[in-house]
Design a protein around this motif. Structure first.
Motif, PDB file in Angstrom:
ATOM      1  N   LEU A  68     -22.153  48.109 -12.954  1.00 54.23           N
ATOM      2  CA  LEU A  68     -23.595  47.981 -13.130  1.00 54.23           C
ATOM      3  C   LEU A  68     -24.420  48.370 -11.901  1.00 54.23           C
ATOM      4  N   PRO A  69     -24.013  48.005 -10.665  1.00 62.80           N
ATOM      5  CA  PRO A  69     -24.849  48.372  -9.518  1.00 62.80           C
ATOM      6  C   PRO A  69     -25.145  49.872  -9.432  1.00 62.80           C
ATOM      7  N   VAL A  70     -24.183  50.711  -9.782  1.00 62.11           N
ATOM      8  CA  VAL A  70     -24.419  52.158  -9.750  1.00 62.11           C
ATOM      9  C   VAL A  70     -25.474  52.537 -10.787  1.00 62.11           C
ATOM     10  N   ARG A  71     -25.376  51.936 -11.956  1.00 60.87           N
ATOM     11  CA  ARG A  71     -26.352  52.217 -13.008  1.00 60.87           C
ATOM     12  C   ARG A  71     -27.745  51.717 -12.623  1.00 60.87           C
ATOM     13  N   ILE A  72     -27.809  50.551 -12.000  1.00 61.98           N
ATOM     14  CA  ILE A  72     -29.101  50.018 -11.556  1.00 61.98           C
ATOM     15  C   ILE A  72     -29.695  50.892 -10.463  1.00 61.98           C
ATOM     16  N   ALA A  73     -28.841  51.376  -9.554  1.00 55.78           N
ATOM     17  CA  ALA A  73     -29.321  52.257  -8.489  1.00 55.78           C
ATOM     18  C   ALA A  73     -29.910  53.534  -9.066  1.00 55.78           C
ATOM     19  N   GLU A  74     -29.295  54.076 -10.107  1.00 56.89           N
ATOM     20  CA  GLU A  74     -29.820  55.276 -10.764  1.00 56.89           C
ATOM     21  C   GLU A  74     -31.181  54.997 -11.391  1.00 56.89           C
ATOM     22  N   GLN A  75     -31.309  53.844 -12.013  1.00 60.30           N
ATOM     23  CA  GLN A  75     -32.590  53.476 -12.628  1.00 60.30           C
ATOM     24  C   GLN A  75     -33.665  53.273 -11.565  1.00 60.30           C
ATOM     25  N   ALA A  76     -33.297  52.639 -10.455  1.00 57.77           N
ATOM     26  CA  ALA A  76     -34.246  52.421  -9.374  1.00 57.77           C
ATOM     27  C   ALA A  76     -34.715  53.741  -8.780  1.00 57.77           C
ATOM     28  N   GLU A  77     -33.807  54.682  -8.661  1.00 58.95           N
ATOM     29  CA  GLU A  77     -34.164  56.007  -8.148  1.00 58.95           C
ATOM     30  C   GLU A  77     -35.148  56.685  -9.093  1.00 58.95           C
ATOM     31  N   ALA A  78     -34.923  56.552 -10.381  1.00 58.91           N
ATOM     32  CA  ALA A  78     -35.834  57.149 -11.360  1.00 58.91           C
ATOM     33  C   ALA A  78     -37.204  56.493 -11.324  1.00 58.91           C
ATOM     34  N   MET A  79     -37.275  55.254 -10.829  1.00 59.31           N
ATOM     35  CA  MET A  79     -38.541  54.524 -10.747  1.00 59.31           C
ATOM     36  C   MET A  79     -39.174  54.590  -9.368  1.00 59.31           C
ATOM     37  N   SER A  80     -38.647  55.414  -8.482  1.00 54.37           N
ATOM     38  CA  SER A  80     -39.065  55.399  -7.084  1.00 54.37           C
ATOM     39  C   SER A  80     -40.548  55.690  -6.880  1.00 54.37           C
ATOM     40  N   ASP A  81     -41.135  56.492  -7.757  1.00 61.45           N
ATOM     41  CA  ASP A  81     -42.567  56.756  -7.630  1.00 61.45           C
ATOM     42  C   ASP A  81     -43.382  55.479  -7.837  1.00 61.45           C
ATOM     43  N   LEU A  82     -42.823  54.553  -8.591  1.00 61.77           N
ATOM     44  CA  LEU A  82     -43.516  53.299  -8.888  1.00 61.77           C
ATOM     45  C   LEU A  82     -43.161  52.191  -7.911  1.00 61.77           C
ATOM     46  N   ILE A  83     -41.872  52.056  -7.570  1.00 59.93           N
ATOM     47  CA  ILE A  83     -41.426  50.918  -6.762  1.00 59.93           C
ATOM     48  C   ILE A  83     -41.116  51.278  -5.316  1.00 59.93           C
ATOM     49  N   GLY A  84     -41.064  52.578  -4.997  1.00 60.23           N
ATOM     50  CA  GLY A  84     -40.719  53.011  -3.653  1.00 60.23           C
ATOM     51  C   GLY A  84     -39.223  53.192  -3.469  1.00 60.23           C
ATOM     52  N   ALA A  85     -38.842  53.529  -2.257  1.00 57.32           N
ATOM     53  CA  ALA A  85     -37.428  53.759  -1.952  1.00 57.32           C
ATOM     54  C   ALA A  85     -36.650  52.449  -1.954  1.00 57.32           C
ATOM     55  N   THR A  86     -35.444  52.475  -2.522  1.00 56.04           N
ATOM     56  CA  THR A  86     -34.598  51.285  -2.570  1.00 56.04           C
ATOM     57  C   THR A  86     -33.166  51.647  -2.216  1.00 56.04           C
ATOM     58  N   THR A  87     -32.401  50.625  -1.878  1.00 51.52           N
ATOM     59  CA  THR A  87     -30.976  50.789  -1.620  1.00 51.52           C
ATOM     60  C   THR A  87     -30.225  49.726  -2.411  1.00 51.52           C
TER      61      THR A  87
END
Length: 275
Positions: free
Chosen positions: A192-211
């Motif tokens: 799941l963490p890999v899948r969540i990281a992919e989703q977070a990357e797709a949302m980066s314009d909204l939430i900013g950079a994440t790790t």
């Protein structure tokens, strides 16, 4: 100072009288427990270059479900107390009083309790506080989602800190808590963490950079009012403090490959399940 308020509700509205009829669903009894205490932090006047010692406030307000139809709410109540006050197994009132009496601020600063009538709003000193609140954020005929919110500020700090923790409680049968290991297989939890990281990357314009490298602390997630599974990360957990709490949502079908049979049935995904 402590107070208690009782509200009898159905699934759609709070009732302000003794009428407990709930034609839209099972009867709910919600009780609000609250308490607060003010302390002086001895020796802080000189430390913070003030004329008087700084005042610190501890405050708790928890909405506790004490009846949900035929559900056994004891596990839910103890889980709320554990999340909010790090204690359980005692009446709510006793837990709140114990939390106030054992305040970390009181222990570390050897603070002295002062009158509840102090006019904090009129003070020009820096004040500190620990505020804990608990409330229902989503309620359907099948699910109750609860949030515990923490807000704190240490006198002299650059900024305060906030955080949340969630509980998801199904109303099926006698009721039960939902946890990540109930919804996802052991292998699914690893992936799941890999899948969540992919989703977070797709949302980066909204939430900013994440790790994102792991699941949220304490397995924190909630079911939204839209039926999404939302992984909730606290400030500093995967991003900067300024980005605040970061929620990464998924529609259940997007995570089907990671789910247990129980979750497949819970989210009515049987027609999509190819396992």
């Amino acid at each position: 100072m402590a107070s208690v308020a009782v509200c009898l509700v159905g699934l759609t509205a709070c009732k302000g009288n003794d009428d407990t009829a709930t034609p839209n669903g099972p009867e709910f009894k919600l009780v609000t427990y609250s308490g607060h205490a003010n302390y002086t932090l001895k020796g802080t006047a000189k430390l913070f270059d003030q004329q008087k010692d700084v005042v610190y406030t501890d405050s708790v307000s928890l909405i506790i479900p004490e009846k949900i139809g035929d559900c056994d709410v004891s596990v839910l109540r103890d889980s709320i107390l554990s999340k909010a006050l790090s204690m359980h197994g005692k009446p709510v009132r006793e837990c709140i009083d114990a939390w106030l009496d054992s305040s970390a601020v009181r222990q570390s600063w050897l603070a002295e309790r002062i009158s509840d009538s102090i006019a904090l709003a009129d003070s020009d000193m820096q004040q500190g506080f620990d505020i804990v609140s608990g409330f229902i954020v989503n309620l359907t005929p099948d699910m109750l989602v609860y949030c515990v919110k923490f807000d704190s500020y240490a006198p002299g700090a650059a900024h305060g800190l906030s955080g949340t923790r969630h509980l998801n409680y199904t109303l099926e049968g006698k009721g039960s808590l939902l946890t990540l290991d109930k919804l996802f297989t052991p292998q699914g939890l690893k992936e799941l963490p890999v899948r969540i990281a992919e989703q977070a990357e797709a949302m980066s314009d909204l939430i900013g950079a994440t790790t994102v490298t792991a699941l949220p602390e304490d397995g924190d997630f909630y079911i939204s009012s839209e039926g999404e599974i939302v992984f909730s990360y606290q400030p500093y957990e995967i991003a900067s403090y300024a980005q605040g709490i970061i929620d990464i949502p998924f529609y259940p079908y997007e995570l089907l490959e990671y789910m247990t049979p129980y979750a497949v049935e819970l989210f009515n995904l049987q027609d999509l399940d190819q396992k």
